[in-house]
Scaffold this motif. Structure first.
Motif, mmCIF file in Angstrom:
data_model
loop_
_atom_site.group_PDB
_atom_site.id
_atom_site.type_symbol
_atom_site.label_atom_id
_atom_site.label_comp_id
_atom_site.label_asym_id
_atom_site.label_seq_id
_atom_site.Cartn_x
_atom_site.Cartn_y
_atom_site.Cartn_z
ATOM 1 N N ILE A 243 0.843 -1.211 0.000
ATOM 2 C CA ILE A 243 0.000 0.000 0.000
ATOM 3 C C ILE A 243 0.872 1.254 0.000
ATOM 4 N N ASN A 244 1.893 1.237 0.844
ATOM 5 C CA ASN A 244 2.788 2.399 0.956
ATOM 6 C C ASN A 244 3.442 2.684 -0.392
ATOM 7 N N HIS A 245 3.973 1.621 -1.020
ATOM 8 C CA HIS A 245 4.635 1.799 -2.322
ATOM 9 C C HIS A 245 3.626 2.224 -3.383
ATOM 10 N N ALA A 246 2.413 1.669 -3.319
ATOM 11 C CA ALA A 246 1.408 2.014 -4.319
ATOM 12 C C ALA A 246 0.996 3.479 -4.204
ATOM 13 N N PHE B 33 -2.912 5.719 5.833
ATOM 14 C CA PHE B 33 -3.445 4.466 5.289
ATOM 15 C C PHE B 33 -2.515 3.282 5.531
ATOM 16 N N THR B 34 -1.219 3.536 5.597
ATOM 17 C CA THR B 34 -0.315 2.453 6.000
ATOM 18 C C THR B 34 -0.619 2.045 7.438
ATOM 19 N N SER B 35 -0.819 3.063 8.302
ATOM 20 C CA SER B 35 -1.138 2.779 9.706
ATOM 21 C C SER B 35 -2.484 2.071 9.836
ATOM 22 N N LEU B 36 -3.470 2.570 9.079
ATOM 23 C CA LEU B 36 -4.790 1.927 9.153
ATOM 24 C C LEU B 36 -4.732 0.477 8.681
ATOM 25 N N SER B 37 -3.917 0.220 7.659
ATOM 26 C CA SER B 37 -3.782 -1.174 7.214
ATOM 27 C C SER B 37 -3.142 -2.017 8.307
ATOM 28 N N LEU C 260 -7.108 0.738 -1.562
ATOM 29 C CA LEU C 260 -6.214 -0.390 -1.264
ATOM 30 C C LEU C 260 -6.374 -0.875 0.174
ATOM 31 N N LEU C 261 -6.623 0.057 1.106
ATOM 32 C CA LEU C 261 -6.871 -0.342 2.489
ATOM 33 C C LEU C 261 -8.114 -1.224 2.562
ATOM 34 N N ASN C 262 -9.144 -0.803 1.862
ATOM 35 C CA ASN C 262 -10.385 -1.566 1.925
ATOM 36 C C ASN C 262 -10.290 -2.900 1.182
ATOM 37 N N VAL C 263 -9.331 -2.988 0.257
ATOM 38 C CA VAL C 263 -9.084 -4.296 -0.357
ATOM 39 C C VAL C 263 -8.582 -5.267 0.710
ATOM 40 N N ILE C 264 -7.672 -4.786 1.570
ATOM 41 C CA ILE C 264 -7.173 -5.644 2.663
ATOM 42 C C ILE C 264 -8.324 -6.057 3.572
ATOM 43 N N GLN C 265 -9.098 -5.063 4.000
ATOM 44 C CA GLN C 265 -10.203 -5.369 4.911
ATOM 45 C C GLN C 265 -11.274 -6.211 4.212
ATOM 46 N N PHE D 173 5.041 -3.892 16.041
ATOM 47 C CA PHE D 173 6.413 -3.523 15.620
ATOM 48 C C PHE D 173 6.373 -2.580 14.411
ATOM 49 N N LEU D 174 5.539 -2.895 13.419
ATOM 50 C CA LEU D 174 5.460 -2.068 12.219
ATOM 51 C C LEU D 174 4.778 -0.730 12.502
ATOM 52 N N LEU D 175 3.821 -0.728 13.432
ATOM 53 C CA LEU D 175 3.204 0.541 13.837
ATOM 54 C C LEU D 175 4.230 1.474 14.476
ATOM 55 N N GLU D 176 5.143 0.890 15.237
ATOM 56 C CA GLU D 176 6.179 1.714 15.877
ATOM 57 C C GLU D 176 7.036 2.410 14.824
ATOM 58 N N ARG D 177 7.276 1.708 13.702
ATOM 59 C CA ARG D 177 8.061 2.311 12.631
ATOM 60 C C ARG D 177 7.299 3.454 11.966
ATOM 61 N N GLN D 178 5.974 3.357 11.948
ATOM 62 C CA GLN D 178 5.158 4.390 11.303
ATOM 63 C C GLN D 178 4.849 5.556 12.235
#
Length: 1477
Positions: free
Chosen positions: A296-299, A535-539, A1170-1175, A405-410
């Protein structure tokens, strides 16, 4: 300038990289990386594994019959590949070749690995039934890597040599692809005959299994035709009951030190490889799922970049990554879930097998059918549900940690907030889980209590209806149901608590985290929330909240399964009946509670100074018993009612433990016939043959000896007639004679008979006794040792040895008849005549037995509709479905009416509130994604501005979501379910109680009990949660599709195509899955029936030593049940995979649009879509899971709906008149030209005309099966009148409701029926009598002492341990307490001794002096002082007059019956008359 660049790229290619920098367009790996990682590493790994695999394959037998052609082609392909690779190696060896330091080594190892592949291919082809998974996986993986390497070689081919290398590499890839295709081909056609019948899954390759292609033929057949169990794929050996039973039983028996969770851990030990094999796909799913936020981030970044070569290359890479990730998620999830369910199927087979096996060893005292049935149904279902989540626990835990862990990076330090929310949520759930197991146990106990009472009712429906207890049972069982639902509410509240906490993280974690991040950013001036970060965080929040919610629910379900494991283990550890011990020659047996087998013994049975009882702390039931049973002789045991005669037989069989002394048996070859005949549902022939081999000549002799020929001739289907559950279709005499025939047919050395001739008329009893035990009787010819308990003493002169028990459970005398007849004791008091050995049984049927072998065999294997049962282990499932009314197309297409029926049961307003609350929840959960997109866009103009407004609305939406969730859960689980549960149970119970007797004859009790157990349990718990989850997830999916469309209009254009695809998928899927769901439910019913029947007759089964044969039968039924059970899970996984591939298509389409429209799309829209595609991908899987569960569970509602709507009540429309007050006041009865029928083709009574005046005493007699019981049943409207009338006090009973007739006429049935509950409830079910009246009635029948000794009127009736005779006396006491002027006695004293019967007859004459009495005579002498006698023969009234007038009539049928009795008891009758005078 080109040459230096080429040199520099050559140097780059000789480095590990992995990125090749600016070489080849800046989008490639270095050659050294590709050689070492893509080629050398897999080849070395293969060579390391190869020797072990080849060694394993060499030990296997050949599976292929004709392997030459395909095997030869495969070998040629691999040789060609090896030759190309060798040429490739030679070319790389040229000095001018631009190779790396690893090139030559890689090429050499590749050649060697290909030679290894050649050998491996041949052995895999000939020794394994499916394409090689190892070989195909290796070739496929290296083929993809080779394609990347070939691309690199072509891009760097600047001269002729390198071009030639690239050409050879391309050719090698083509040959390898051809080899891959050949290796994936199915080998079924070339397999040897013994392997041809393997299921498709077992012969399918790894691609076929990964994409569930092997299920397509099943979908094709299910779409076009109605499926039956025989149409389903067979199961492989690892799912078979016999295989898993051996593993589980062996492991369980080997355990010595057992903790409460031993069974759970040992199950994991047994299934360790299937469990471990599930870990890789689950781990792969986690890894691929967490690639999504990066994508998502790259997209989002790509969407804002201009169109150039660099972004084009990056776009292609992202599209490829999307394909790889989303297709990988689909395959990984499908394989993970499939392997999980495969493990569950193995576990189910093992657990059900050992539970059934345990029933063959459990102590008679410890048998509780309700507990055992709950284990087989409710507990196994909970384990199936709970074990679906076993890998979710560790998988979700890892996912939660990764997301944090990934949230901490964001978000930096703000990631502490979701951690805190998650911990709070988890702690709240764990707190609730402390109570889950205990509250579930309370609920299950309440279910057990209700099922136990229901089972008792179903096993005695004739008694229930005759005694007019329908309304009593309706109210008492409904009360048990209401209590059960009330107790379950405590458990349900915990479920709601868990659901709310499960969604806490999903709702509040983003709100609180963005609040902290924004406040910190505003205060420190750090970066604010931009679109990519949001949106990266929401994902990541989606990837945090979904596994956290799943973890909470998984723990709850898993703990429920653990609780069920503990209950099953408690049952497996329950007290067992000790097996008999075999003594070796000369060995002395010590004092032991179990029988000792001494084959050298001089007596068949020897008991020394033994006392028998259930509890060592209480007084023994039998005391100081010393007796012996001589070989090849007839030994009889007599004594007053309740003295312990039946207990003595059970003690000899080892069922009642010896508290002192010992029991020795000379053999284990024993046949046993209990006082209360035990039968399994099936044909008469099956009942007689039992588990023995069929011998036509011996069968005919046994049938004749047991006087069954005439019965067969009168029955419409002869010995192919179905007897119904517990022999409900048989008369009492027929039931006893068939059970006796089973004991004789078995040809055992010792035959133990418990008062088996008590219900036979004199003529039939004479025939049977002399045919079996007369001078030339069958048992005499067999030289069998016969031990008979009898409540009648008239056969004592024929016995070789007599044992007399006294009322206090001790032997007061024993010896031969001559000895005891002259010593002035119990035997001599009867003044019995000597035995008449010259008597020859009359052959009243000169015709040979009418047996049509073809018809019989057909009926044994394929029964008529609605007559399936445990005996028909291969019965077509169609019979079951017909019984449920789910036939034809509706079986495939379902019925919307079922859902409407369910909604009506819970109420339209309640449903509306639920729908509104769920919709509010979905909106409040979905709209915040648009809200944060607007917020992120606002932040671009005013960073961190107006936070109160944005955060306040955000938090408010979260609060609304939680409130709506709570309301919807409470409404469904606590309000709607109990309401529907009560209604369904009441409707079901009413339908069962209102069914005619023919229903209980034709329908196996296990099928009916299954509705009260599994169907109601699914409706109570699984159905509401499935409905809640399904509807909530459906609304969420719709909302997410709307959001995807909002984010990308072009993506929305594809939705019609997607919806069309989904429609086609569900149409194909549902037609098969619905049928599998129905078959799953249907094939469980015979399992339950066999289980229930085995429990009720376990003493008989153990005496005959049929445990192993019935265990094999259980295995066959379980294997039959496993087929739809396993395939239903498999087709659900197919659907999950297909929907995941649809999601993958949507995701790839979105990525293609982002790539094509980059620079023109809004970043917020891309992120939102893209977020909603994941959900959406998560929710569509959840929707499928919940929906398939809902479809499965709604089947229970369909079965109840069909049953209640199609059940034909016994009450007819014209039966609507109310009787006059106090009816019947006088008690006059008139039968006017009465004919009656069980069905339209078979008259059981013909033109009966009989007028009975008020207060008259009428005796009814005739041979067994002559229609005596049918006459009584017609009076009680249990048998339909074909023509004529019955008038009671001038009122035609055809105009009255049947319950009114039964409640106004008092009956004492042949087979006593006792309710589950206290003595008071049983004595006075309608609550009309005082305690004093009840005690007085019990005193009259000599039972008051037994009642007071065990706790009085409030004591449980089961604690009294009443004998069959005492139960008959109890039913007589019950009759005394009911007001009426008519008393019907249906052989009511057949199981009590002569002296007690004499007392009872006097009591009847005294207590019912003013009643009209109709008594089916057990002994002719008991009706000699009656006003009139009715003699029946073949359903016709042949005589009706005063007994003495009939005796004076020449050729009188009654005279013949009387003479037959007189010939046996002439002196006894004279003695009785002298004494009475």
């Amino acid at each position: 300038m080109a040459q230096p660049f080429l040199v520099s790229c050559t140097q780059v290619d000789d480095s590990f990289g992995p990125h090749a920098g600016d070489c080849r367009g800046g989008f490639d790996f270095t050659l050294l990386f590709e050689e070492t990682i893509f080629t050398l590493a897999p080849a070395l790994l293969l060579l390391a594994v190869l020797p072990l695999r080849l060694w394993y394959l060499s030990k296997l037998t050949k599976k292929v019959a004709s392997a030459k052609r395909l095997a030869s082609v495969k070998i040629v392909i691999w040789i060609v590949l090896g030759a190309l690779q060798l040429a490739y190696l030679i070319l790389w060896a040229f000095p001018s070749a631009a190779r790396t330091t690893a090139t030559l080594a890689t090429a050499a190892v590749t050649v060697i690995s290909t030679l290894g592949l050649c050998v491996l291919s041949y052995l895999e082809h000939t020794r394994i039934v499916r394409p090689s998974s190892l070989l195909v996986t290796f070739v496929f993986a290296t083929l993809i890597c080779d394609v990347a390497r070939v691309r690199t070689l072509w891009l760097r081919s600047q001269d002729q040599l390198n071009q030639l290398i690239a050409i050879l590499s391309t050719a090698a890839v083509g040959v390898k692809a051809l080899g891959l295709v050949l290796e994936t081909l199915n080998k079924r056609q070339s397999l040897r005959p013994e392997y041809q019948d393997y299921p498709p899954e077992a012969t399918s390759g790894i691609f076929n299994r990964s994409f569930f292609w092997w299920l397509n033929p099943l979908f094709k057949q299910g779409y076009r035709h109605d499926l039956e169990v025989e149409d389903l794929f067979v199961i492989d050996k690892h799912l078979k009951a016999s295989y898993e039973h051996t593993r589980f039983q062996k492991t369980w028996d080997s355990l010595t030190n057992k903790s409460p969770y031993t069974l759970l851990w040992s199950s994991y030990g047994i299934l360790k490889w299937p469990v471990l094999q599930t870990i890789p796909p689950r781990a792969a799913y986690t890894a691929l799922a967490f690639c999504q936020p990066f994508l998502i981030n790259h997209a989002i970044v790509l969407s804002q970049e201009p169109i150039n070569d660099a972004t084009t290359q990056k776009g292609y890479g992202l599209i490829g990554a999307y394909v790889l990730v989303y297709v990988g998620i689909a395959v990984a999830m499908g394989q993970y879930q499939h392997r999980t369910y495969r493990t569950i199927a193995m576990l189910r087979a093992g657990l059900i097998s050992i539970i059934y096996r345990k029933t063959s060893t459990v102590s008679l005292k410890g048998i509780d059918p309700a507990t055992s049935m709950t284990l087989m149904s409710a507990d196994i279902e909970r384990i199936v549900q709970g074990f679906q989540t076993m890998h979710e626990i560790w998988g979700n835990s890892i996912e939660v940690a990764l997301a944090i862990f990934l949230l901490e990076r964001q978000l930096g330090v703000a990631c502490v907030v979701p951690v805190a929310v998650s911990i709070l949520s988890l702690l709240g759930s764990i707190f609730a889980m402390n109570f889950i197991m205990s509250r579930q146990a309370m609920w299950l106990e309440a279910i057990e209590k209700r099922i136990s009472a229901t089972s008792a009712m179903l096993s005695s429906m004739k008694g229930v209806k005759m005694c007019g207890l329908k309304d009593t049972l309706l109210s008492s069982l409904q009360k048990l149901r209401v209590d059960e639902l009330r107790i379950s509410k405590k458990f349900r509240r915990l479920i709601i608590w868990n659901m709310v906490f499960a969604y806490m993280t999903q709702v509040f974690a983003p709100v609180l985290t963005f609040t902290v991040f924004s406040l910190r950013a505003r205060n420190t001036g750090d970066k604010t929330l931009d679109t990519a970060r949001v949106f990266t965080s929401l994902s990541l929040f989606a990837l945090l909240s979904e596994p956290l919610a799943s973890l909470v629910m998984a723990l709850s379900a898993y703990l429920g399964a653990v609780g069920s494991f503990v209950r099953i283990q408690t049952f497996l550890e329950s007290e067992e009946r000790p097996p008999a011990t075999k003594l070796e020659g000369g060995e002395e047996g010590s004092v032991t509670e179990k029988p000792l087998i001494d084959e050298s013994a001089s007596d068949a049975i020897s008991i020394q100074s033994a006392s028998f009882g259930w509890d060592a702390e209480k007084e023994p039931l039998l005391k100081d018993i010393t007796m012996s049973v001589p070989w090849r002789k007839l030994t009889m045991v007599v004594g007053p009612v309740g003295c312990g005669k039946s207990t003595l037989l059970l003690s000899i069989l080892g069922e009642v433990p010896a508290l002192a002394g010992s029991v020795r048996l000379g053999t284990t070859s024993i046949a046993y016939c209990s006082q209360d005949p035990w039968h399994m549902n099936g044909t008469i022939r099956e009942a007689i043959v039992g588990c023995e081999e069929y011998d036509e000549q011996w069968y005919a002799r046994v049938v004749h000896a047991c006087s069954l020929r005439r019965d067969f001739r009168e029955l419409p289907m002869g010995d192919s007639t179905k007897i119904g559950s517990a022999g409900i279709a048989l008369s009492g005499g027929q039931s006893q004679r068939i059970a006796l025939a089973r004991a004789v047919y078995a040809r055992r050395k010792v035959i133990i008979l418990d008062d088996v001739m008590g219900g036979l008329d004199n003529t039939t009893e004479n025939h049977v006794f002399h045919s079996l035990l007369g001078e030339k009787g069958l048992l005499r010819d067999l030289q069998a040792t016969v031990l008979v308990v009898s409540s009648s003493v008239k056969r004592l002169p024929y016995s070789d040895h007599i044992v007399c028990l006294s009322a206090n459970g001790v032997i007061n005398s024993q010896g031969t008849f001559a000895q005891l007849n002259g010593d002035g004791g119990y035997v001599s008091s009867f003044c019995l005549p000597r035995a008449d050995w010259a008597y020859t049984p009359e052959d009243d049927d000169n015709q040979k037995i009418q047996v049509d072998p073809d018809k019989v065999e057909e009926n044994i294997t394929v029964t008529r509709p609605c007559e399936r049962g445990s005996s028909a282990s291969l019965t077509s499932s169609r019979t079951a479905c017909n019984a449920d009314g789910a036939d034809g197309l509706s079986r495939r297409t379902g019925d919307v009416q079922i859902y409407l029926f369910y909604i009506k049961s819970v109420g339209w307003w309640a449903t509306l509130i639920f729908v509104v609350a769920i919709t509010g929840f979905a909106f409040s959960l979905s709209f915040p994604t648009i809200w944060v997109e607007w917020w992120a866009a606002y932040n671009e103009d005013d960073p961190n501005g107006n936070l109160g407004y944005w955060l306040g609305i955000y938090a408010m939406l979260g609060g609304v979501a939680i409130v709506c969730l709570f309301v919807s859960c409470w409404q469904m689980i606590v309000s709607m379910v109990p309401r529907s549960g009560e209604k369904f149970h009441f409707a079901l119970l009413s339908a069962v109680l209102n069914n005619p007797m023919s229903f209980f004859v034709n329908t196996d009790s296990g099928v009916t009990l299954n509705r009260f157990s599994q169907d109601l349990q699914l409706i109570d718990m699984e159905l509401p949660i499935s409905a809640l989850n399904t509807f909530a997830t459906l609304v969420m999916c719709l909302a997410q599709m709307a959001l995807i469309g909002y984010g990308s209009v072009y993506a929305a254009i594809s939705f019609p195509i997607v919806l069309l695809a989904l429609f086609i998928i569900q149409k194909v899927y549902l037609r098969t899955s619905r049928q599998l769901r129905l078959m799953d439910l249907e094939t469980k019913a015979p399992l339950y029936s066999l289980f229930e029947e085995s429990l009720s007759g376990i003493a008989t089964i153990r005496a005959f030593q049929w445990q192993d044969k019935l265990n094999d039968k259980n295995h066959k039924l379980l294997d039959r049940s496993q087929r739809p059970f396993y395939l239903l899970f498999s087709v659900q996984r197919w659907l999950t995979l297909v929907l995941d591939l649809v999601v993958a298509a949507i995701a790839v389409l979105l990525m293609v649009l982002v790539f094509a429209l980059r620079g023109t799309m809004a970043a917020g829209g891309v992120g939102l879509a893209l977020l909603n595609v994941i959900q959406f991908s998560q929710n569509i899987k959840l929707l499928v899971s919940f929906w398939t569960m809902l479809e499965t569970h709604i089947g229970s509602v369909a079965r109840i709906k069909s049953f209640t709507e199609t059940a034909v009540p016994e009450d007819q429309p014209e039966e609507n008149q109310q009787p006059p007050p106090g009816w019947p006041l006088a008690g006059a009865i008139e039968f006017d030209n009465l004919s009656a029928t069980y069905n339209r083709d078979e008259l059981v009574l013909q033109q009966i005309c009989m007028s009975i005046k008020a207060g008259e005493k009428i005796g009814v007699c005739g041979r067994t099966g002559s229609g005596k019981t049918s006459l009584i049943m017609t009076l009680f409207r249990l048998v339909d009148m074909h023509s004529g009338t019955i008038r009671v006090d001038g009122v035609d009973i055809r105009t009255l409701p049947r319950q009114e007739v039964r409640s106004r006429i008092v009956a004492v049935p042949q087979h006593p029926f006792l309710l589950k509950g206290s003595v008071r409830v049983n004595a006075d079910p309608m609550g009309q009598a005082s305690d004093e009246d009840i005690l007085a009635a019990l005193q009259s029948v000599q039972l008051q002492e037994a009642v007071e000794k065990n706790g009085g009127l409030d004591a449980d009736i089961d604690d009294l341990n009443l004998s069959v005779g005492q139960k008959q006396l109890f039913c007589l006491a019950r009759a005394m307490l009911r007001p009426s002027t008519i008393l019907i006695l249906d052989e009511a004293t057949s199981s009590i001794d002569a002296k007690t019967e004499e007392v009872m007859q006097r009591l009847i004459r005294k207590k019912f002096a003013n009643h009209t009495i109709i008594a089916v005579a057990h002994r002719i002498e008991t009706i000699m002082d009656y006003d009139k006698v009715a003699v029946l023969d073949a359903g016709r009234l042949v005589e009706f007059d005063s007994p003495y007038k009939l005796l004076e009539k020449p050729g009188s049928a009654f005279g013949r019956l009387y003479c037959a009795a007189l010939a046996e008891e002439e002196e006894d009758v004279e003695k009785d008359r002298a004494t009475s005078s």
